[in-house]
Every structure is written in structure tokens, then in C-alpha cells.
Motif scaffolding. Sequence first.
Motif, PDB file in Angstrom:
ATOM      1  N   UNK A  49       0.836  -1.198   0.000  1.00  0.00           N
ATOM      2  CA  UNK A  49       0.000   0.000   0.000  1.00  0.00           C
ATOM      3  C   UNK A  49       0.874   1.252   0.000  1.00  0.00           C
ATOM      4  N   UNK A  50       1.924   1.233   0.799  1.00  0.00           N
ATOM      5  CA  UNK A  50       2.840   2.369   0.868  1.00  0.00           C
ATOM      6  C   UNK A  50       3.559   2.585  -0.459  1.00  0.00           C
ATOM      7  N   UNK A  51       3.908   1.506  -1.125  1.00  0.00           N
ATOM      8  CA  UNK A  51       4.684   1.590  -2.367  1.00  0.00           C
ATOM      9  C   UNK A  51       3.848   2.020  -3.559  1.00  0.00           C
ATOM     10  N   UNK A  52       2.610   1.514  -3.642  1.00  0.00           N
ATOM     11  CA  UNK A  52       1.847   1.668  -4.878  1.00  0.00           C
ATOM     12  C   UNK A  52       0.666   2.628  -4.814  1.00  0.00           C
ATOM     13  N   UNK A  53       0.190   2.973  -3.643  1.00  0.00           N
ATOM     14  CA  UNK A  53      -1.007   3.812  -3.541  1.00  0.00           C
ATOM     15  C   UNK A  53      -0.658   5.257  -3.188  1.00  0.00           C
ATOM     16  N   UNK A  54      -1.298   6.200  -3.852  1.00  0.00           N
ATOM     17  CA  UNK A  54      -1.164   7.624  -3.529  1.00  0.00           C
ATOM     18  C   UNK A  54       0.289   8.087  -3.595  1.00  0.00           C
ATOM     19  N   UNK A  55       0.989   7.666  -4.635  1.00  0.00           N
ATOM     20  CA  UNK A  55       2.394   8.025  -4.782  1.00  0.00           C
ATOM     21  C   UNK A  55       2.687   8.701  -6.117  1.00  0.00           C
ATOM     22  N   UNK A  56       1.663   8.990  -6.901  1.00  0.00           N
ATOM     23  CA  UNK A  56       1.887   9.520  -8.242  1.00  0.00           C
ATOM     24  C   UNK A  56       2.199  11.014  -8.201  1.00  0.00           C
ATOM     25  N   UNK A  57       2.725  11.530  -9.310  1.00  0.00           N
ATOM     26  CA  UNK A  57       2.994  12.954  -9.420  1.00  0.00           C
ATOM     27  C   UNK A  57       1.693  13.759  -9.441  1.00  0.00           C
ATOM     28  N   UNK A  58       0.634  13.190 -10.033  1.00  0.00           N
ATOM     29  CA  UNK A  58      -0.666  13.862 -10.010  1.00  0.00           C
ATOM     30  C   UNK A  58      -1.159  14.015  -8.577  1.00  0.00           C
ATOM     31  N   UNK A  59      -1.038  12.965  -7.801  1.00  0.00           N
ATOM     32  CA  UNK A  59      -1.454  13.022  -6.393  1.00  0.00           C
ATOM     33  C   UNK A  59      -0.661  14.101  -5.658  1.00  0.00           C
ATOM     34  N   UNK A  60       0.646  14.090  -5.828  1.00  0.00           N
ATOM     35  CA  UNK A  60       1.510  15.065  -5.151  1.00  0.00           C
ATOM     36  C   UNK A  60       1.147  16.489  -5.547  1.00  0.00           C
ATOM     37  N   UNK A  61       0.974  16.716  -6.833  1.00  0.00           N
ATOM     38  CA  UNK A  61       0.648  18.046  -7.331  1.00  0.00           C
ATOM     39  C   UNK A  61      -0.688  18.530  -6.778  1.00  0.00           C
ATOM     40  N   UNK A  62      -1.663  17.635  -6.753  1.00  0.00           N
ATOM     41  CA  UNK A  62      -3.001  17.991  -6.265  1.00  0.00           C
ATOM     42  C   UNK A  62      -2.968  18.383  -4.788  1.00  0.00           C
TER      43      UNK A  62
END
Length: 293
Positions: A49-62
Motif C-alpha cells: 500500500x505504501x509503495x503503490x497507492x497515492x504516490x503519483x505525481x498527479x497526487x503530489x501536485x493535487x
Amino acid sequence: MMQQLNRYLDPNAQISEGRNYLECPIEATTEGLKANIYYFNQPEWAEEYLTYCHRSEDFKSRWMAAMGDWNDKIVLDIGCGPGNLSATLKGKPKVLIGVDVAPGSLKLAAAHGYIPVLADATNLPFISGFADIVTLNATLHHCDDMEAILKEAARCVKPGGLLITDHDPQYSAWNYKGPARLAWDARLLLYRLTGRGFHKTDTQQYWGLACEIHHKPGHGVTKEFFKEALEPMGFEVQIYPHNHTVGAEVLTGVRGKAELKYRLGNLLSGRNPASEGSALTLMCVARKKMNEK
């Protein structure tokens, strides 16, 4: 850990210091709460979950656009899990508190800068109005009583502070009907036959679904849910419907495009897949008014 948080703790709260986290007794245990404890306490599952979820650049930017600079701020992350928010956003908050019900996840969160607290989010051990920023990322739909969690989180926000939630399913987008509902009900068999899906085993999939209490047809959050809970508590509430592959532009009204399977689900339910009501998620950004105590 206790020394770091003393000034923010409710003097009447029952809280003890263990080796890896601060602990408050969790008195009421529902089946949903037990499922969350079990799933997020499994080391391998929590790591995934830590590795694959909520880790994208879109998530970070948002999130960075919604929250602004959290450096030198007092931040309370409710339902922090293994620490995804801090692991993705980085930065140096003055105090970063992570609340969760799973000891295994709290251990991972501590490695990403959290002061870990094991507690029931309906009864947090903190004084009111102490946090600059309170976050609930993919948290509400894991909880039995979403309204109680949201209001308890809001209680902790200081005047002028922010409450941010994201990645909870929008009710209208997930309320599949007709052929779409039949496809939803058959999805577990399809996952098994095709080998597709996030979870590697039937057991992991069972507990993963069991802990997502309100992530199913007929459940989810609405604009009215957030406004009715938060506005009477003195918050100015902004709601941003979006799909998952969109970043900071969410705050300008851009919703992005959902994956094909979700577009089909809404189309087969008789809804326009490009409409606001078909956006998968609602992001809530609420600021507490300065004249509210």
C-alpha cells in the motif's frame, strides 16, 4: 513521543507510551474496524500500500496545491496508514502526527517522520483547535461513521487552519445500476479468472474489500455531506470532483478522465461519464474561519 505531544494532548485522555507509538484504548470494535486493523497490520500488505497507492505525481501536485506549504506547520494526518502522505509530499512539518488503528502501519509511518498514535478517530486524544492542517486521505470510506470522523477531525483544526480530505468515492459515481451493477457484483470472479486487480491473493483481496466499508454501490460521499457537517462548525468549504489522474488543475475545475472501466460503469448506469457526478472522487478543502473558536 509523549513529551513532543504533551501540549496538544487532552489532559483527560487515556494515553500511554509504548515502544513504537502512543496508544489510546480502542473500546468499541466493529467488524469494519477489525478488518482495518487486520489488513493494515500485515507487513507485506502495508508495504505494498505504501509503495503503490497515492504516490503519483498527479497526487503530489493535487495535494500540494490544496494544502500549500506544510513546512513548519502542525499537521495531524488521520488514517495515516503506513505513511503515504508524508512519503509522497516530503517536506518538514514542525509536528507531524499520524493516527491509525494498525500498529504495523504506524511502525512504517514512523520511518516517514510521523509521531505515531494508535487511536480511534471518533475519539481523538487531542485538544481542540491545535492543528494548522488536518488531513484525511482515503480515510473516511474505511470508517463506519464517516460523519463522526469528519467532525472529530474538524474539531482539531485551529482558526485559519485547513481540513483536507481526498480519495473517498463520490456516491453518485459509484452508485452503479442495471448492467453496471451486475458487472460490479461479478468483478471478483473476473479478477480471479484474469489475474487482474491490486491484490495478489484471495485472502488479501477479501480483507482489502472488508476494510473499505463505504467503497461500494449505494455508499460514498457527497457535496452535501461535507457542507452539512463542516459549515455549522465554522468552515468555508470547497469541493472538487475529480478522477485520479489529475493534479493541481483540480482546483480550477478540471476533473480529468477516468479509466475505461469506470466510464463504462457510469455509461451502463445511465449517466454521462464526463459529468461532474461521474467523477470518482471528491476532494474537500475546508478552511476554518478566523472568528470561530
